[in-house]
Design a protein around this motif. Structure first.
Motif, PDB file in Angstrom:
ATOM      1  N   MET A 190      37.319  38.563  37.382  1.00  0.00           N
ATOM      2  CA  MET A 190      38.752  38.489  37.330  1.00  0.00           C
ATOM      3  C   MET A 190      39.176  38.306  35.873  1.00  0.00           C
ATOM      4  O   MET A 190      38.523  37.592  35.121  1.00  0.00           O
ATOM      5  CB  MET A 190      39.220  37.303  38.194  1.00  0.00           C
ATOM      6  CG  MET A 190      40.704  37.220  38.325  1.00  0.00           C
ATOM      7  SD  MET A 190      41.246  35.906  39.449  1.00  0.00           S
ATOM      8  CE  MET A 190      40.730  36.573  41.004  1.00  0.00           C
ATOM      9  N   ALA A 191      40.243  38.917  35.496  1.00  0.00           N
ATOM     10  CA  ALA A 191      40.720  38.838  34.116  1.00  0.00           C
ATOM     11  C   ALA A 191      41.741  37.719  33.962  1.00  0.00           C
ATOM     12  O   ALA A 191      42.652  37.577  34.778  1.00  0.00           O
ATOM     13  CB  ALA A 191      41.334  40.166  33.702  1.00  0.00           C
ATOM     14  N   PHE A 192      41.554  36.942  32.914  1.00  0.00           N
ATOM     15  CA  PHE A 192      42.482  35.866  32.559  1.00  0.00           C
ATOM     16  C   PHE A 192      42.816  36.009  31.088  1.00  0.00           C
ATOM     17  O   PHE A 192      41.972  36.415  30.292  1.00  0.00           O
ATOM     18  CB  PHE A 192      41.847  34.483  32.777  1.00  0.00           C
ATOM     19  CG  PHE A 192      41.534  34.176  34.203  1.00  0.00           C
ATOM     20  CD1 PHE A 192      42.470  33.564  35.012  1.00  0.00           C
ATOM     21  CD2 PHE A 192      40.290  34.488  34.729  1.00  0.00           C
ATOM     22  CE1 PHE A 192      42.179  33.271  36.339  1.00  0.00           C
ATOM     23  CE2 PHE A 192      39.983  34.198  36.048  1.00  0.00           C
ATOM     24  CZ  PHE A 192      40.929  33.587  36.857  1.00  0.00           C
ATOM     25  N   THR A 193      44.021  35.624  30.737  1.00  0.00           N
ATOM     26  CA  THR A 193      44.386  35.510  29.333  1.00  0.00           C
ATOM     27  C   THR A 193      44.684  34.045  29.080  1.00  0.00           C
ATOM     28  O   THR A 193      45.537  33.451  29.759  1.00  0.00           O
ATOM     29  CB  THR A 193      45.612  36.374  28.984  1.00  0.00           C
ATOM     30  OG1 THR A 193      45.286  37.745  29.253  1.00  0.00           O
ATOM     31  CG2 THR A 193      45.985  36.222  27.519  1.00  0.00           C
ATOM     32  N   ILE A 194      43.936  33.465  28.130  1.00  0.00           N
ATOM     33  CA  ILE A 194      44.151  32.066  27.782  1.00  0.00           C
ATOM     34  C   ILE A 194      44.469  31.980  26.297  1.00  0.00           C
ATOM     35  O   ILE A 194      44.017  32.812  25.506  1.00  0.00           O
ATOM     36  CB  ILE A 194      42.929  31.187  28.132  1.00  0.00           C
ATOM     37  CG1 ILE A 194      41.665  31.675  27.430  1.00  0.00           C
ATOM     38  CG2 ILE A 194      42.730  31.125  29.639  1.00  0.00           C
ATOM     39  CD1 ILE A 194      40.473  30.747  27.573  1.00  0.00           C
ATOM     40  N   LYS A 195      45.271  30.991  25.951  1.00  0.00           N
ATOM     41  CA  LYS A 195      45.670  30.802  24.564  1.00  0.00           C
ATOM     42  C   LYS A 195      44.864  29.631  23.997  1.00  0.00           C
ATOM     43  O   LYS A 195      45.041  28.490  24.406  1.00  0.00           O
ATOM     44  CB  LYS A 195      47.164  30.521  24.475  1.00  0.00           C
ATOM     45  CG  LYS A 195      47.722  30.602  23.084  1.00  0.00           C
ATOM     46  CD  LYS A 195      49.237  30.500  23.128  1.00  0.00           C
ATOM     47  CE  LYS A 195      49.841  30.727  21.779  1.00  0.00           C
ATOM     48  NZ  LYS A 195      51.297  30.547  21.832  1.00  0.00           N
ATOM     49  N   VAL A 196      43.968  29.946  23.057  1.00  0.00           N
ATOM     50  CA  VAL A 196      43.100  28.945  22.458  1.00  0.00           C
ATOM     51  C   VAL A 196      43.382  28.889  20.963  1.00  0.00           C
ATOM     52  O   VAL A 196      43.289  29.911  20.270  1.00  0.00           O
ATOM     53  CB  VAL A 196      41.609  29.265  22.702  1.00  0.00           C
ATOM     54  CG1 VAL A 196      40.724  28.182  22.098  1.00  0.00           C
ATOM     55  CG2 VAL A 196      41.323  29.426  24.189  1.00  0.00           C
ATOM     56  N   ASN A 197      43.743  27.721  20.497  1.00  0.00           N
ATOM     57  CA  ASN A 197      44.029  27.512  19.072  1.00  0.00           C
ATOM     58  C   ASN A 197      45.056  28.511  18.540  1.00  0.00           C
ATOM     59  O   ASN A 197      44.930  29.025  17.435  1.00  0.00           O
ATOM     60  CB  ASN A 197      42.740  27.552  18.246  1.00  0.00           C
ATOM     61  CG  ASN A 197      41.759  26.495  18.696  1.00  0.00           C
ATOM     62  OD1 ASN A 197      42.147  25.431  19.157  1.00  0.00           O
ATOM     63  ND2 ASN A 197      40.477  26.780  18.574  1.00  0.00           N
ATOM     64  N   GLY A 198      46.044  28.798  19.382  1.00  0.00           N
ATOM     65  CA  GLY A 198      47.136  29.671  18.987  1.00  0.00           C
ATOM     66  C   GLY A 198      46.897  31.154  19.170  1.00  0.00           C
ATOM     67  O   GLY A 198      47.789  31.956  18.920  1.00  0.00           O
ATOM     68  N   THR A 199      45.699  31.522  19.606  1.00  0.00           N
ATOM     69  CA  THR A 199      45.361  32.940  19.757  1.00  0.00           C
ATOM     70  C   THR A 199      45.097  33.269  21.220  1.00  0.00           C
ATOM     71  O   THR A 199      44.289  32.607  21.867  1.00  0.00           O
ATOM     72  CB  THR A 199      44.097  33.275  18.931  1.00  0.00           C
ATOM     73  OG1 THR A 199      44.332  32.923  17.572  1.00  0.00           O
ATOM     74  CG2 THR A 199      43.739  34.745  19.039  1.00  0.00           C
ATOM     75  N   PRO A 200      45.744  34.310  21.754  1.00  0.00           N
ATOM     76  CA  PRO A 200      45.451  34.717  23.129  1.00  0.00           C
ATOM     77  C   PRO A 200      44.085  35.414  23.206  1.00  0.00           C
ATOM     78  O   PRO A 200      43.723  36.190  22.316  1.00  0.00           O
ATOM     79  CB  PRO A 200      46.571  35.691  23.479  1.00  0.00           C
ATOM     80  CG  PRO A 200      47.428  35.840  22.285  1.00  0.00           C
ATOM     81  CD  PRO A 200      46.840  35.068  21.164  1.00  0.00           C
ATOM     82  N   HIS A 201      43.348  35.097  24.247  1.00  0.00           N
ATOM     83  CA  HIS A 201      42.039  35.703  24.498  1.00  0.00           C
ATOM     84  C   HIS A 201      42.005  36.207  25.932  1.00  0.00           C
ATOM     85  O   HIS A 201      42.346  35.461  26.855  1.00  0.00           O
ATOM     86  CB  HIS A 201      40.910  34.678  24.323  1.00  0.00           C
ATOM     87  CG  HIS A 201      40.787  34.147  22.949  1.00  0.00           C
ATOM     88  ND1 HIS A 201      40.016  34.757  21.979  1.00  0.00           N
ATOM     89  CD2 HIS A 201      41.329  33.050  22.362  1.00  0.00           C
ATOM     90  CE1 HIS A 201      40.085  34.057  20.866  1.00  0.00           C
ATOM     91  NE2 HIS A 201      40.884  33.014  21.070  1.00  0.00           N
TER      92      HIS A 201
END
Length: 150
Positions: free
Chosen positions: A1-12
């Motif tokens: 499943m695809a997720f977009t998470i924001k880590v240290n200001g950057t979306p991944h």
């Protein structure tokens, strides 16, 4: 499943099962190895990150529960004035021995100072009580938090 998470200001964008802990996404998928695995049961604090500014154990926080929250890891904490002051205090007082737990310690300390800029010893003890240091550097950790306090 695809997720977009924001880590240290950057979306991944990550393609993982929804029940995978955030810790493993950070370490194994994104290559951010500053956050450590300690116990896998949220008992030691080595895996502490901030989620929307709150110190959170990443070993039990599943990726499907992150949503739009902002994740901050040890890799970015030094970019804030308070985080930089904490890291410098850690060095000035020679807090780490083995160093394994220290990223989690610093993340918990940063969350404390964000909420309580001038903590008492009791405040520090309460906020840091869930972080285990096998080397026993608790007195130096407390001194470093006092030094970094605004």
């Amino acid at each position: 499943m695809a997720f977009t998470i924001k880590v240290n200001g950057t979306p991944h964008s990550v393609d993982v099962d929804g029940d995978i802990p955030l810790l493993w996404v950070l370490r194994d998928v994104l290559g951010m190895t500053g956050t450590k695995f300690g116990c896998g049961q949220a008992l030691c604090g080595a895996c502490t990150v901030h989620i929307d500014g709150v110190a959170t154990r990443s070993c039990i926080t599943t990726i499907d529960g992150i949503g739009d929250s902002e994740i901050t890891t040890i890799e970015a904490i030094g970019e804030t004035p308070q985080g930089k002051a904490l890291q410098q205090a850690w060095l000035d007082i020679d807090v780490p021995q083995c160093g394994y737990c220290q990223s989690g310690q610093i993340m918990s300390a940063a969350a404390l100072l964000a909420e309580t800029p001038k903590p008492s010893d009791a405040d520090i003890d309460a906020a840091m009580s869930g972080n285990v240091c096998r080397c026993g550097t608790y007195q130096r950790i407390r001194a470093a938090i006092h030094r970094a306090a605004v």
